[in-house]
Design an enzyme around this catalytic site. Sequence first.
Site, PDB file in Angstrom:
ATOM      1  N   LEU A   1      44.527 163.911   4.625  1.00  0.00           N
ATOM      2  CA  LEU A   1      45.649 163.885   3.668  1.00  0.00           C
ATOM      3  C   LEU A   1      45.713 164.878   2.718  1.00  0.00           C
ATOM      4  CD1 LEU A   1      45.794 159.886   3.475  1.00  0.00           C
ATOM      5  CD2 LEU A   1      47.214 161.168   4.856  1.00  0.00           C
ATOM      6  N   ASP A   2      46.630 165.372   2.242  1.00  0.00           N
ATOM      7  CA  ASP A   2      46.614 166.284   1.062  1.00  0.00           C
ATOM      8  C   ASP A   2      45.814 165.508  -0.074  1.00  0.00           C
ATOM      9  OD1 ASP A   2      47.923 168.376   2.767  1.00  0.00           O
ATOM     10  OD2 ASP A   2      49.862 167.578   1.697  1.00  0.00           O
ATOM     11  N   MET A   3      45.432 166.390  -0.914  1.00  0.00           N
ATOM     12  CA  MET A   3      44.491 165.910  -2.024  1.00  0.00           C
ATOM     13  C   MET A   3      45.584 165.027  -2.983  1.00  0.00           C
ATOM     14  SD  MET A   3      42.353 167.765  -5.178  1.00  0.00           S
ATOM     15  CE  MET A   3      43.719 168.851  -5.697  1.00  0.00           C
TER      16      MET A   3
ATOM     17  N   THR B   1      48.254 163.169  -1.942  1.00  0.00           N
ATOM     18  CA  THR B   1      48.758 162.405  -0.886  1.00  0.00           C
ATOM     19  C   THR B   1      47.985 161.100  -1.042  1.00  0.00           C
ATOM     20  OG1 THR B   1      49.816 163.866   0.438  1.00  0.00           O
ATOM     21  CG2 THR B   1      49.767 161.510   1.229  1.00  0.00           C
TER      22      THR B   1
END
Length: 341
Positions: free
Chosen positions: A140-142, A144
């Site tokens: 997951l993106d930082m 998100t």
Amino acid sequence: MNRTVTVQLVPWISNLLPLQTYSADSVPPVRAITDLDLMNMNSDYLSHSAAQRLDVYSSLSSEEQRKLQMKIAAETRASRKLDPSQHLHILYFDDHICVASKPSGILSVPGPRRNPSLAGLVHEVLSPSIDIDKMVVHRLDMDTSGIIVYALTEAALRILHDAFRNRQVKKVYQALLCGHVPMVSGIEVDIALERDPLHPPFMRVAQSRSSSSSVVHPAFHKFIDQAPKPSFTLVDVRSHEYLQHPGGRRLPVTRVELTPFTGRTHQLRVHTAALGYPILGDDIYGYLGEGDCGIPRSADAVHLEAQLHELGMPLCLHAEQLSFFHPFTGAPMLFQAKAPF
């Protein structure tokens, strides 16, 4: 973090199977970076490119200075120490897997700079026999938040990788979009994505090839030269809402459910921006973001995004549900966590 567990018989393929559902409350985002954090920043944590530009800061344009400030703030956030008691929220674990709810603002994996990450916390607390890098099933993106699963054995990693690759895993996200999306269900976004040659490593809607790739840093050429890849997302509108601006205005946003059927980099962020409704708080594909999804937005839309930007909200993208078969028992499992926005 409060957690509930339910088991119910549900039709699955041709049989009734006991579906295990693990539900959790939302977890707050990690504290935002302050000016004091930047003043006390250890320059050893900066990337080489950021450190170089910082040395010539006074000669940069105001726009270049703003982008450098954003880059330094992101790298500072990524290097902050994490505390298991504050940042690790486990919904489920056994000898094979660990499922956690990730707060917005921390990395899911260490990355090449070996920054503090949620994977590192899981490894620290559960002490699996494998290295951190062999725990990584997906990312997951930082910024998100939401549900993420880690493997605790190499065998579990292989099985889960196959499940993700063969699309035997279902992911559902929740997001707040800038503006009011028409109240319809089942919006299908089916477009090819490619690396943006002008803003690597970001993504964009695939376009005709040009000589623009010649300006790309050599480190990114292998990505830019890759052919565009298909991507598909289903968008369902949940509700029209308003956020209160300090100046008294009511700013329109739309709460949507996003179901990705492919897993491209920044897929949901580019798809929603390509629809003309970027995700609230998206500092890459939204207001003043360096990324360009490839679709122009109207002046009215940009004005609204500027007003919403003034609210200072983090990225409003949340991995709400993740469901898959347990890699060894074969039991269908569903994990869900409420969004923090």
